[in-house]
Design an enzyme around this catalytic site. Sequence first.
Site, PDB file in Angstrom:
ATOM      1  N   ASP A 141       0.857  -1.195   0.000  1.00 15.99           N
ATOM      2  CA  ASP A 141       0.000   0.000   0.000  1.00 15.99           C
ATOM      3  C   ASP A 141       0.886   1.236   0.000  1.00 15.99           C
ATOM      4  OD1 ASP A 141       0.847  -0.674   2.659  1.00 15.99           O
ATOM      5  OD2 ASP A 141      -0.558   0.828   3.420  1.00 15.99           O
ATOM      6  N   ASP A 162       8.633   3.588  -1.487  1.00 11.18           N
ATOM      7  CA  ASP A 162       7.937   3.244  -0.234  1.00 11.18           C
ATOM      8  C   ASP A 162       6.614   2.579  -0.541  1.00 11.18           C
ATOM      9  OD1 ASP A 162       7.043   3.089   2.381  1.00 11.18           O
ATOM     10  OD2 ASP A 162       6.445   5.175   2.468  1.00 11.18           O
ATOM     11  N   GLU A 218       0.133  -0.888   5.744  1.00 13.97           N
ATOM     12  CA  GLU A 218       1.224  -0.315   6.529  1.00 13.97           C
ATOM     13  C   GLU A 218       1.059   1.188   6.729  1.00 13.97           C
ATOM     14  OE1 GLU A 218       5.203   1.244   7.650  1.00 13.97           O
ATOM     15  OE2 GLU A 218       3.968   1.825   5.945  1.00 13.97           O
TER      16      GLU A 218
END
Lengths: 523, 523
Positions: free
Chosen positions: A147, A179, A213
């Site tokens: 995510d 990320d 996350e």
Amino acid sequence: MPRTPLFLSPNRLLSSTKPRLQTRTQPERAPSFRPYLTDAIRAHQASKMAPQLDGYFQQVDTLSDSFIERLRQAVAIPSVSSEAARRPDVVRMGQFLADELIKLGASVELRPLGKQDGTDLDLPPVVLARYGNDKKKRTILVYGHYDVQPAEKSDGWDTEPFDLIVKEDGRMFGRGSTDDKGPVLGWLNAIEAHKAAGIDFPVNLLMCFEGMEEYGSDGLEDLINQEGKKYFADADAVCISDNYWLGTEKPCLTYGLRGCNYYSIEVWGPGADLHSGVFGGTAQEPMTDLVRVMSSLVDTDGKILIPGIAEQVAPITADEDGLYDNIAFTMDTLHEALGSKTTIFQDKKPTLMARWRYPSLSLHGVEGAFSAPGAKTVIPAKVIGKFSIRTVPNMEIDKTNELVRLYVEDVFKKLGSKNSLKVYPQHCGNWWVASPNHWNFSAAAKATERVWGVKPDFTREGGSIPVTLTFEQATGKNVLLLPMGSSTDGAHSINEKLDKRNYIEGIKLLGAYLHYVAEEPMN
Amino acid sequence: MPRTPLFLSPNRLLSSTKPRLQTRTQPERAPSFRPYLTDAIRAHQASKMAPQLDGYFQQVDTLSDSFIERLRQAVAIPSVSSEAARRPDVVRMGQFLADELIKLGASVELRPLGKQDGTDLDLPPVVLARYGNDKKKRTILVYGHYDVQPAEKSDGWDTEPFDLIVKEDGRMFGRGSTDDKGPVLGWLNAIEAHKAAGIDFPVNLLMCFEGMEEYGSDGLEDLINQEGKKYFADADAVCISDNYWLGTEKPCLTYGLRGCNYYSIEVWGPGADLHSGVFGGTAQEPMTDLVRVMSSLVDTDGKILIPGIAEQVAPITADEDGLYDNIAFTMDTLHEALGSKTTIFQDKKPTLMARWRYPSLSLHGVEGAFSAPGAKTVIPAKVIGKFSIRTVPNMEIDKTNELVRLYVEDVFKKLGSKNSLKVYPQHCGNWWVASPNHWNFSAAAKATERVWGVKPDFTREGGSIPVTLTFEQATGKNVLLLPMGSSTDGAHSINEKLDKRNYIEGIKLLGAYLHYVAEEPMN
């Protein structure tokens, strides 16, 4: 499991940091670029081990375009976990990973996590996967998340956030590039390059990729604890690639994180918000009391004023004292990241120590007071001050909470107010420090030296990645943080990017790490 | 002209206050109910003057149902000035007033005010009207506003906010009922009752009804200043019915208001918001500095800590000292309004003095910090603290601003911070005190006694109504605040109401006031 931005991975700013590379124009670097050629001899020595790596590296270079294409496909799925409307995209991203893994020959489970806390919304599944099941090989458990943070072009992005844009200088812009889609795909790409090069995969790989996350890892802690001795039972060590280099040029391995105790201080009195014209001067105001209490917690130079906190901090050993000078970190880098020179310390060493090994206290804000632009003459009836303490060895969560409670209540009592006060922790996550002498770290250090031609810095981080501690406790194994991106990637900012160099060399690094893991003696 | 909730009329809470009458069940009172029958003799004496009033009062009672119907029509128009989408409703409400006034025989102008500051939105017009132009009569200028605060049933209203609901106990719920449609219609109803009773209207009436009061009276100050010697030229005095009784039973006349200087304190350092894990302990945090500065402004008991403020306050005279004991006000009423007993003082006199004649300092909130529920580990890069000082005679705006600036800068300097600070006033509105010995007040006092059977309290208010001072300065005439509603009306709250008794007797009061005005000797 906390579900707030409290547990952002370190080095991810909550707001934008100007990418430092933005004004540079660099030629696109060849994938085999080595930044530290003076270390070539040392690298040559490392290359005597894990001899299959040269073939693997060549294959990564050969496949680099398709690896970038895979990242482009992943970035194109706007898997924003914090937005309910994007939940189908998050699920689609999990399915994309599962499909890719199955094509690579992994066995995959999409593990449901039930409903999101307090909602009717299904959580995205955790992708659990295994590649290889050879009892003679070590087994490495890797974690990542698929995510991403929210992103809209209108937030100030220079490009469409869900289109991967590869610039001539090698910067690859896109939400999730660094990320954490780049690192997650790094593991898949490592498998593919081994297959394509016909090189035996050196370990069994267990994978745990989650989709929440960026919104608190809802449900993950329970799953890890349940599977610690089941799905993850034969893991020999854990590797997480979800953090960043300390700077832009030198790789690092991370073996420590600060914890975080997050507190609320509620002060209330009147039955409803009041008009300051009518009640100003006649009512004791909760905001007045709260501000006085908050001002007693920390001073301008970051000194925590709560008695007993400093006494819990582990003393500095002689070994540690010599460690900071060699870290690739400059105050200029910090000033650049900070966007100002308003640092507490002038020098590198006390700055690194303040970030890594001392606690800090930050005042985050006030809930319930007037917070909009303009002017409003309200006397808020109930205000909630928010602050947190970053914790370090050997601070204890319960003891720290008790020190905070006693001190805040004492300061409030001395005000002589008729209002009421309550102070309590919202979330507490412990600090984490691993042994950097474990073979897990030795393997990563050798791989770093082989790929980047330089010994990595052994670093700690000021922030928290709670899943680190969860994996350590659930598996009982050593956990390594092995970053792919650099400090300027702007993980939570606009214009998030991953340098092509870091992606491609990072794929080599992850593969090389697994080869050195296979060769390391048990310790 | 300020355009923020800074200048709410006094006694209007920014949030809900529980209407005190809510749990009572009272029979509907006859419109001629007199709460203070022991004062009947005094009222009888007053009735010798203005002999036409009995016929007027009877006519008001006769027409009471149609007056309530007129209020129902007005409440049904959701003239919310702060919401752009409601602007056509605000304009429609102005037109409604104009139409009603024309039907009553007034000459009316709908005066445009141009665009709303910083928008392309037309401001609603000011309704300027004149009823009567007899040079032998006095001329009274009245002010009111036809816009209202926002209201949605979902805010917690027990009834639909834009349906006037008349309960059996006489409470009439509806947005704008008391603030300020009831009082504005009071003037129209007074004209109608005179016409219906065939009683000569005792004065020339100038009317100024605006549609932006709840959003800062954009454009009004300029208009009043322009018309002071033109449209308003022959006004002999000004009457504003846009405030409330001090309690629920005893009428009052208001001759003083506090002023308000509203300040921002900006503190900034980092280039962008920071992650407290990464930067906590290494950066000087603007929020830490701001909270320390804000905590130095005022203490829990409301004592202003800025040197030089107290010295500006007018000393108490012997006359004034004896004035407070007779005011109909109890600490129980204050505790009820406050919803708690968290008052600074235990007794009525220091409480009234604190509200009316001493300055107060309230901390309203912080802009730029984390203000939502939950936890966010942000270090805000720039924070703006908001506070205001309610000012009183003989405080000077400029001098007060300078004292604030010097003190805040000095406190910040002593912190030794590398961050930057700026403190500045957002808005300043002066205090106002009129002469309660003027014939304007005498007439209102006699009218009150005639209608309510009791001498009114002469009160001041803790809040600000800037238009009061504007009218005084533009016309050079005495201004009277003549309230219709009571302290429990909840003007800015959910469940705003006007008691039927206050509406009907209030219409009598406004008419009676004009009759006594006509009889008062010049002074």
